[in-house]
Scaffold this motif. Structure first.
Motif, PDB file in Angstrom:
ATOM      1  N   UNK A  94       0.833  -1.213   0.000  1.00 18.78           N
ATOM      2  CA  UNK A  94       0.000   0.000   0.000  1.00 18.78           C
ATOM      3  C   UNK A  94       0.862   1.255   0.000  1.00 18.78           C
ATOM      4  N   UNK A  95       0.396   2.289  -0.677  1.00 21.22           N
ATOM      5  CA  UNK A  95       1.139   3.554  -0.729  1.00 21.22           C
ATOM      6  C   UNK A  95       0.929   4.389   0.528  1.00 21.22           C
ATOM      7  N   UNK A  96      -0.177   4.169   1.223  1.00 21.31           N
ATOM      8  CA  UNK A  96      -0.542   5.002   2.366  1.00 21.31           C
ATOM      9  C   UNK A  96      -1.485   4.201   3.262  1.00 21.31           C
ATOM     10  N   UNK A  97      -1.795   4.759   4.432  1.00 18.58           N
ATOM     11  CA  UNK A  97      -2.644   4.057   5.395  1.00 18.58           C
ATOM     12  C   UNK A  97      -4.132   4.344   5.210  1.00 18.58           C
ATOM     13  N   UNK A  98      -4.478   5.469   4.600  1.00 15.17           N
ATOM     14  CA  UNK A  98      -5.886   5.841   4.443  1.00 15.17           C
ATOM     15  C   UNK A  98      -6.627   4.849   3.549  1.00 15.17           C
ATOM     16  N   UNK A  99      -7.936   4.771   3.765  1.00 16.79           N
ATOM     17  CA  UNK A  99      -8.798   3.946   2.930  1.00 16.79           C
ATOM     18  C   UNK A  99      -9.980   4.786   2.473  1.00 16.79           C
ATOM     19  N   UNK A 100     -10.474   4.471   1.271  1.00 20.45           N
ATOM     20  CA  UNK A 100     -11.498   5.283   0.637  1.00 20.45           C
ATOM     21  C   UNK A 100     -12.689   4.435   0.201  1.00 20.45           C
ATOM     22  N   UNK A 101     -13.795   5.127  -0.104  1.00 16.91           N
ATOM     23  CA  UNK A 101     -14.972   4.452  -0.634  1.00 16.91           C
ATOM     24  C   UNK A 101     -14.714   3.945  -2.052  1.00 16.91           C
ATOM     25  N   UNK A 102     -13.845   4.647  -2.776  1.00 21.02           N
ATOM     26  CA  UNK A 102     -13.472   4.264  -4.145  1.00 21.02           C
ATOM     27  C   UNK A 102     -12.239   5.061  -4.536  1.00 21.02           C
ATOM     28  N   UNK A 103     -11.355   4.457  -5.299  1.00 22.55           N
ATOM     29  CA  UNK A 103     -10.215   5.178  -5.862  1.00 22.55           C
ATOM     30  C   UNK A 103     -10.100   4.812  -7.329  1.00 22.55           C
ATOM     31  N   UNK A 104      -9.425   5.679  -8.073  1.00 24.40           N
ATOM     32  CA  UNK A 104      -9.222   5.464  -9.502  1.00 24.40           C
ATOM     33  C   UNK A 104      -7.737   5.586  -9.815  1.00 24.40           C
TER      34      UNK A 104
END
Length: 233
Positions: free
Chosen positions: A56-66
């Motif tokens: 992973x590039x970072x610790x955050x998580x999202x509802x959706x990424x592109x």
């Protein structure tokens, strides 16, 4: 390992390299690697990006990424859209109802009140006008739809390219664009002038000097840049 050779599995839940599964992990969903060697993935923690080693590039998580374009990726968090850089940092403070992908280092966005416009890499708006729709920039120009429903081309300062308005437009490709008036589709030059007088039900951009078009009576033909028919399909 070259990111260009990493493939998405047929089920879109893992990656393959030379036909073999890599990273020893299945995801809920994966998207292909882009030019930065980064890919969007989703697992039980949410959406995020990984590098070519599966990290992973970072610790955050999202509802959706592109995918990343010009080192910026569109993400959704709690129903709002914005862009992050390759370290996972937000590129600007503003939040939008939708964002596109950066093209030619600028991006089209939609505000909460359904207005479209373009921003630069720092999130700054390129001009003061607002539109019913704005498309991606290509070769320095973008298509926008005015509040009256007509379309035109603008440059990155928001200025008109040629002062011509049409019912619909496509982006410029090798100096020519598709356009539509009350009689149908045709091709125009940078001055907004028609290349020929015929009108069609549907047309494609010129591909190495020729375009596949569909006539009003549903026949497909190939025309050259003068509008001359060269092949009946």
């Amino acid at each position: 390992m070259n990111w260009k050779d990493i493939e998405v599995s047929e089920c879109s839940t893992f990656f393959k390299y030379n036909g073999q599964k890599i990273f020893n992990k299945n995801f809920k969903e994966v998207l292909k690697f882009h030019s930065e060697g980064l890919a969007p993935v989703c697992d039980e923690t949410g959406w995020y990006h990984i590098d070519i080693y599966g990290k992973p590039l970072y610790e955050d998580r999202y509802d959706r990424v592109f995918g990343y374009y010009f080192s910026k990726a569109a993400v959704i968090l709690d129903g709002v859209w914005f862009h992050i850089d390759v370290k996972g940092n937000r590129c600007y403070h503003e939040k939008y109802a939708w964002v596109g992908n950066f093209q030619e280092n600028v991006c089209t966005v939609r505000s909460s009140n359904k207005e479209y416009f373009h921003i630069d890499a720092n999130g700054k708006t390129l001009y003061s006008d607002r539109y019913r729709y704005s498309g991606d920039f290509k070769d320095g120009f973008a298509v926008v739809k005015l509040q009256n429903g007509l379309c035109k081309h603008i440059n990155k300062s928001g200025d008109d390219l040629n002062g011509k308005l049409f019912l619909n437009l496509g982006v410029y490709h090798k100096s020519f664009a598709t356009a539509k008036d009350e009689n149908g589709w045709f091709h125009i030059d940078k001055n907004g002038n028609q290349l020929y007088t015929e009108r069609y039900l549907a047309i494609e951009p010129f591909y190495n000097g020729f375009s596949l078009v569909e006539t009003i009576d549903n026949n497909q033909i190939v025309i050259n840049e003068k509008g001359e028919v060269v092949v009946n399909i």
